[in-house]
Design an enzyme around this catalytic site. Structure first.
Site, PDB file in Angstrom:
ATOM      1  N   LEU A  51     -56.394  10.799  -4.295  1.00  0.00           N
ATOM      2  CA  LEU A  51     -55.377  10.684  -2.820  1.00  0.00           C
ATOM      3  C   LEU A  51     -55.375  11.864  -2.542  1.00  0.00           C
ATOM      4  O   LEU A  51     -55.053  12.338  -0.459  1.00  0.00           O
ATOM      5  CB  LEU A  51     -54.372   9.983  -3.149  1.00  0.00           C
ATOM      6  CG  LEU A  51     -54.615   8.391  -3.349  1.00  0.00           C
ATOM      7  CD1 LEU A  51     -52.862   8.043  -3.514  1.00  0.00           C
ATOM      8  CD2 LEU A  51     -55.218   7.110  -2.712  1.00  0.00           C
ATOM      9  N   GLY A  52     -54.717  12.981  -2.905  1.00  0.00           N
ATOM     10  CA  GLY A  52     -54.532  14.444  -2.460  1.00  0.00           C
ATOM     11  C   GLY A  52     -53.859  14.778  -3.774  1.00  0.00           C
ATOM     12  O   GLY A  52     -53.433  14.326  -4.733  1.00  0.00           O
TER      13      GLY A  52
ATOM     14  N   GLY B 159     -51.276  18.918  -4.588  1.00  0.00           N
ATOM     15  CA  GLY B 159     -50.511  20.193  -3.760  1.00  0.00           C
ATOM     16  C   GLY B 159     -50.359  21.230  -4.909  1.00  0.00           C
ATOM     17  O   GLY B 159     -51.376  20.589  -5.745  1.00  0.00           O
TER      18      GLY B 159
ATOM     19  N   SER C   1     -48.368  21.372  -7.409  1.00  0.00           N
ATOM     20  CA  SER C   1     -47.653  21.023  -8.208  1.00  0.00           C
ATOM     21  C   SER C   1     -48.687  20.124  -8.533  1.00  0.00           C
ATOM     22  O   SER C   1     -47.823  19.384 -10.686  1.00  0.00           O
ATOM     23  CB  SER C   1     -46.243  20.287  -7.803  1.00  0.00           C
ATOM     24  OG  SER C   1     -47.047  19.439  -7.529  1.00  0.00           O
ATOM     25  N   GLY C   2     -49.273  19.495  -8.729  1.00  0.00           N
ATOM     26  CA  GLY C   2     -50.109  18.474  -8.998  1.00  0.00           C
ATOM     27  C   GLY C   2     -50.792  17.245  -8.248  1.00  0.00           C
ATOM     28  O   GLY C   2     -50.528  16.966  -6.937  1.00  0.00           O
TER      29      GLY C   2
ATOM     30  N   VAL D 185     -52.785  13.395  -6.741  1.00  0.00           N
ATOM     31  CA  VAL D 185     -51.493  12.243  -7.206  1.00  0.00           C
ATOM     32  C   VAL D 185     -53.338  11.234  -6.804  1.00  0.00           C
ATOM     33  O   VAL D 185     -53.892  11.156  -6.155  1.00  0.00           O
ATOM     34  CB  VAL D 185     -51.070  11.954  -5.267  1.00  0.00           C
ATOM     35  CG1 VAL D 185     -50.732  10.341  -4.919  1.00  0.00           C
ATOM     36  CG2 VAL D 185     -49.989  13.326  -5.147  1.00  0.00           C
TER      37      VAL D 185
ATOM     38  N   LYS E 208     -47.835  10.741  -9.263  1.00  0.00           N
ATOM     39  CA  LYS E 208     -48.455  11.921  -9.072  1.00  0.00           C
ATOM     40  C   LYS E 208     -48.234  12.532 -10.657  1.00  0.00           C
ATOM     41  O   LYS E 208     -47.270  12.232 -11.587  1.00  0.00           O
ATOM     42  CB  LYS E 208     -46.956  12.673  -8.174  1.00  0.00           C
ATOM     43  CG  LYS E 208     -47.404  14.335  -7.755  1.00  0.00           C
ATOM     44  CD  LYS E 208     -46.135  14.897  -7.301  1.00  0.00           C
ATOM     45  CE  LYS E 208     -46.348  16.385  -7.141  1.00  0.00           C
ATOM     46  NZ  LYS E 208     -45.174  16.489  -6.532  1.00  0.00           N
TER      47      LYS E 208
ATOM     48  N   ASP F  98     -38.782  20.350   4.313  1.00  0.00           N
ATOM     49  CA  ASP F  98     -39.523  20.849   4.516  1.00  0.00           C
ATOM     50  C   ASP F  98     -40.788  19.659   4.822  1.00  0.00           C
ATOM     51  O   ASP F  98     -41.461  18.488   5.062  1.00  0.00           O
ATOM     52  CB  ASP F  98     -40.604  20.590   2.892  1.00  0.00           C
ATOM     53  CG  ASP F  98     -42.176  21.613   2.890  1.00  0.00           C
ATOM     54  OD1 ASP F  98     -42.360  21.364   4.072  1.00  0.00           O
ATOM     55  OD2 ASP F  98     -43.350  21.201   2.326  1.00  0.00           O
TER      56      ASP F  98
END
Ligand SMILES: *[C@@H]1O[C@H](CO)[C@@H](O)[C@H](O)[C@H]1NC(C)=O
Ligand SMILES: *[C@@H]1O[C@H](CO)[C@@H](O)[C@H](O)[C@H]1NC(C)=O
Ligand SMILES: *[C@@H]1O[C@H](CO)[C@@H](O)[C@H](O)[C@H]1NC(C)=O
Ligand SMILES: *[C@@H]1O[C@H](CO)[C@@H](O)[C@H](O)[C@H]1NC(C)=O
Ligand SMILES: *[C@@H]1O[C@H](CO)[C@@H](O)[C@H](O)[C@H]1NC(C)=O
Ligand SMILES: *[C@@H]1O[C@H](CO)[C@@H](O)[C@H](O)[C@H]1NC(C)=O
Ligand SMILES: *[C@@H]1O[C@H](CO)[C@@H](O)[C@H](O)[C@H]1NC(C)=O
Length: 792
Positions: free
Chosen positions: A516-517, A519, A521-522, A524, A538, A632
């Site tokens: 799905l996407g 960042g 850190s990992g 998803v 995730k 954030d």
């Protein structure tokens, strides 16, 4: 007054000069045909303007090397305004300036070679004069100008010296030298006054900003007169509508308009008392925007007050005395080497793109670069997914734009060299694993660097490290207390929140197929559990950092349930695998809808926007009530379900308040530029008011439909300053009776269909949320109350 003084002074100077003159038949106000003056050992005066301000003669440029120049008599350093032979100085012994019998003023080198000539022909009493304006002219008997130095400037224009289609200023090559350098100022073929860098290998225009169309920089391409002039008072006007004024506007100041050796165009004023120059205008306040300054393979960095050059990693300076020569590779790259990319944040390398694509996922951009052996780096712009693979590394600069990054192609080093180690410590190494938007997500809209659910960056990870030691310890403690339960596969820890096995999640996500996407850190993945629930899984790919983030998310989020917060269903921690299982939110993140200018997604209607503002306020108010700061808040972290009900995601950054040492101050700045509250930068303790600030920005964006970071107000490079100015303007406008300005401010995609009262209240809240002084910002519960009062 001043004029009279100058006259007296001039007379005095002329008198002095006359009495000391031996070489000349006439006084130094003019040269007659047949005159001949030879070079001496030092700078030699040949003519002085009647007002004494300008002198022309042999100008000593080096031991035994002279030019024929005009200089400012009263400047301490005898600043040169014009030179006849800047690239061919003549010998100090026996070179001559002669006003030939045929009427040409010529400069002869010691052996008689004509180095320069006006090529004029005249007879009778024609003469050469230096006028008060600094113009050297050759006149015929009737006083007609046969030739004038004003028509062939070198690097300087004087007041009343016109800039025409035939004139071109060329910079000097270095400070204090007269030789032609690599920068030029001229009317380009589009009728615009332009600054260009003409390097040994490349040329490029750098002013007006090549990123903008001419009319966007206030210039006009339509007037082909091609004429510009600086008047005596310090005002410059040109046919392309370039206009500027000296900061010390006024008569009676001696000025020069010079294209300096560093490629910047500056207007100077002379202090006659001190003989020093001061700058009264310049074209580029930021030198790093000038092309070629640091040469190839280098980076120009903004520092306060000073710009400096440095070589890109793996490169070294070619000539330690001259940055414009740039840098070269320390070791050659072998063809079949493996590469990885080194990320340079907030950096750009202007030009030399072999391809350009928009809405490109990061990895496709990377592959395009990897697939082309000539590709040395690529630029990637977060938010718009613009991809610029580069074949030449030039015009590198760090600049105050956090959305543009450069990924430098670097050979993969097998042995752990100190350099590599350093790179890793700084978190600069971008490996294949570092995750960026997947194609699927990018195509979805005006894609954003930070996608969907789990957003983070190297910085945020650092912060997490600090935050979650406490939380982590608590969790470890809890988990260790119940080892027998934890080892039984999946165990229900609390109702709904449970532990999953890796196999189960592998099955649910069909071996992690649909990404799905992701960042830093990992990534998803989408999955479906046995009971039919859609989930987002995730996968934390960095165990060291992942562990802490994982545990923080667990401890804090596991017990939170609110309709406007993304639900976390559980987790998995088998061996090195750490995974988080959360609710799948159908419509993805808010930024995809709000900043979608490709019309891929439907336009968010006003009622939906107000509802999102309300929902996010509810979610944040709840979090703050639970003493949790999100830290954030941004559209990327606001997910929308089928009904466009917002759900706040990414609790990786929470800080638990008033839980023992948990109240300690997080001192590192994180979050995304444009959304972070000023106190992050000021190192003040972070409270819920930091979220209130970010929420204010989101409100502004909901109303305007444009990302706050792109509201750069002319003259203000900093996002924060633009936001501050916008808030000030809004504050004034919101108290006026006439609200017609709202139509212009509110997202035009709504075609004016919005609720005026709600828009006003949203803007009022937004303005108070972004107050610099956080005690002036409202609390989330107060915001919520205000918004609820206008629910239809
Ligand atoms: C005069 O000297 C210059 C510079 O040394 C040289 O280039 C040129 O060829 C010479 N000309 C003659 C006629 O000797
Ligand atoms: C004079 O003529 C020569 C030879 O044609 C040329 O190279 C030079 O540029 C001319 N000088 C000026 C000032 O136009
Ligand atoms: C073009 O520029 C010249 C010089 O600035 C000016 O005199 C003239 O009026 C301009 N022409 C038009 C059509 O604007
Ligand atoms: C010019 O220089 C003198 C001496 O340094 C100084 O006293 C004076 O203020 C300067 N004038 C201007 C206009 O800066
Ligand atoms: C003029 O400038 C020079 C060098 O920049 C400086 O040392 C000197 O003090 C200045 N003189 C005055 C009178 O300001
Ligand atoms: C850029 O690359 C893409 C994919 O390799 C290709 O389809 C496209 O034609 C290229 N565009 C240009 C302008 O070369
Ligand atoms: C790069 O090359 C690989 C294999 O040749 C190909 O599958 C891929 O589509 C290429 N990627 C781009 C962006 O051109």
């Amino acid at each position: 007054m001043a004029t009279r003084n100058i006259c007296i002074f001039t007379t005095f100077i002329s008198f002095l000069l006359m009495s000391s003159s031996t070489a000349l038949a006439e006084d130094k106000n003019y040269l007659a045909r047949g005159s001949s003056i030879s070079t001496g050992d030092e700078t030699t005066t040949i003519l002085v303007s009647p007002n004494g301000a300008f002198t022309c003669g042999f100008y000593k440029v080096a031991t035994n090397a002279f030019t024929f120049s005009i200089w400012f008599s009263w400047a301490t350093d005898k600043t040169v305004a014009w030179t006849a032979n800047r690239d061919a100085p003549v010998n100090g012994k026996g070179s001559r300036l002669i006003f030939q019998k045929d009427g040409a003023l010529a400069l002869l080198d010691y052996n008689g070679t004509v180095v320069w000539s006006t090529n004029t022909t005249a007879s009778g009493s024609s003469r050469a004069m230096l006028l008060n304006s600094g113009d050297l002219v050759v006149m015929d008997t009737d006083g007609h100008h046969l030739w004038r130095s004003f028509n062939s400037p070198t690097d300087t224009l004087l007041p009343m010296q016109p800039m025409t289609r035939n004139t071109k200023l060329v910079s000097a090559s270095a400070r204090g030298l007269l030789y032609s350098g690599m920068y030029a100022f001229y009317f380009a073929s589009n009728n615009i006054l332009t600054l260009i860098y003409n390097g040994p290998e490349t040329s490029s225009i750098y002013w007006p900003d090549p990123f903008h169309l001419p009319w966007e920089t206030g210039r006009s391409t339509y007037n082909s007169t091609r004429y510009g002039i600086l008047d005596q008072t310090g005002r410059f006007v040109a046919s392309d509508q370039l206009e500027f004024e000296a900061s010390d506007l006024g008569d009676e100041i001696m000025r020069r308009f010079t294209l300096d050796y560093d490629g910047n165009l500056r207007l100077y004023s002379l202090n006659i008392t001190s003989g020093n120059w001061s700058i009264s205008w310049m074209a580029l306040p930021q030198l790093c925007k000038i092309h070629g300054l640091c040469g190839a393979n280098s980076l120009c960095r903004y520092r306060p007050e000073l710009e400096s050059c440095s070589c890109l990693e793996g490169f070294e300076m070619i000539d330690s005395s001259d940055w414009s020569k740039g840098c070269r590779r320390k070791t050659n790259i072998t063809p079949n080497q493996d590469f990885s990319f080194r990320k340079l944040t907030g950096t750009d390398l202007w030009g030399y793109d072999f391809n350009y694509s928009e809405l490109y996922p990061w990895w496709m951009c990377r592959d395009m670069c990897l697939n082309n052996t000539d590709c040395l780096a690529f630029g990637y712009r977060k938010g718009t997914g613009e991809c610029y693979p580069k074949v030449f590394l030039f015009n590198g600069r760090n600049f105050p734009d956090p959305y543009n990054d450069i990924y430098l192609r670097v050979p993969k080093v097998v042995s752990s060299s100190p350099e590599l180690a350093a790179g890793l410590i700084h978190g600069c190494e971008v490996t294949e694993k570092e995750a960026y938007p997947s194609s699927q997500m990018s195509v979805g809209g005006n894609s954003s660097f930070k996608f969907g659910y789990f957003i983070s960056s190297a910085l945020t990870l650092l912060v997490i490290e600090v935050t979650l030691i406490i939380v982590g310890c608590w969790i470890v403690y809890k988990l260790e207390r119940r080892p027998e339960i934890m080892d039984e596969g999946y165990v229900i820890i609390s109702s709904q929140f449970r532990r999953f096995s890796y196999d189960e999640l592998q099955k649910a996500t069909k071996c992690f197929q649909e990404e799905l996407g992701s960042g830093a850190s990992g990534a998803v993945y989408k999955g479906v559990l046995d009971d039919g629930r859609k989930v987002a899984v995730k996968k934390l790919n960095d165990v060291m950092q992942g562990e802490q983030e994982f545990r923080s998310e667990l401890s804090v989020i596991g017990r939170i349930y609110h309709m406007n917060l993304v639900r976390i269903w559980g987790f998995c921690d088998e061996r090195t695998q750490k995974l988080l299982v959360s609710e799948f939110v159908e419509n993805g993140s808010l930024d995809k809808f709000l900043f979608d200018y490709q019309d891929i997604n439907p336009v968010l209607q006003w009622s939906q926007r107000y509802n999102i503002a309300l929902g996010v306020a509810k979610g944040l108010a709840y979090l703050h009530h639970e003493w949790i700061i999100h830290c954030d808040v941004e559209p990327e972290n606001i997910l929308l379900d089928e009904e466009f009900e917002p759900k706040i995601a990414d609790f990786g950054l929470v800080k638990v308040l008033n839980r023992g040492a948990g109240a300690q101050v997080l001192s590192r700045v994180h979050g995304t530029r444009g959304y972070i509250a000023p106190e992050w930068a000021l190192n003040l303790p972070i409270t819920g008011k930091a979220d209130v600030y970010s929420y204010g920005i989101v409100l502004l964006e909901l109303v305007k439909g444009v990302r706050a970071s792109s509201w750069v107000i002319e003259g203000e490079e900093e996002v924060e300053m633009s936001i501050r100015s916008t808030a000030e303007i809004l504050k004034d406008k919101l108290v006026t009776k006439d609200q017609s300005w709202l139509l212009e401010f509110v997202d035009c995609r709504l075609d004016g269909e919005f609720n005026y009262l709600q828009a006003v209240i949203m803007l009022k809240i937004a303005v108070s949320c972004v107050e610099e002084e956080r005690s002036k910002r409202p609390s989330m519960s107060h915001v919520l109350e205000t918004l609820l009062s206008l629910v239809e």
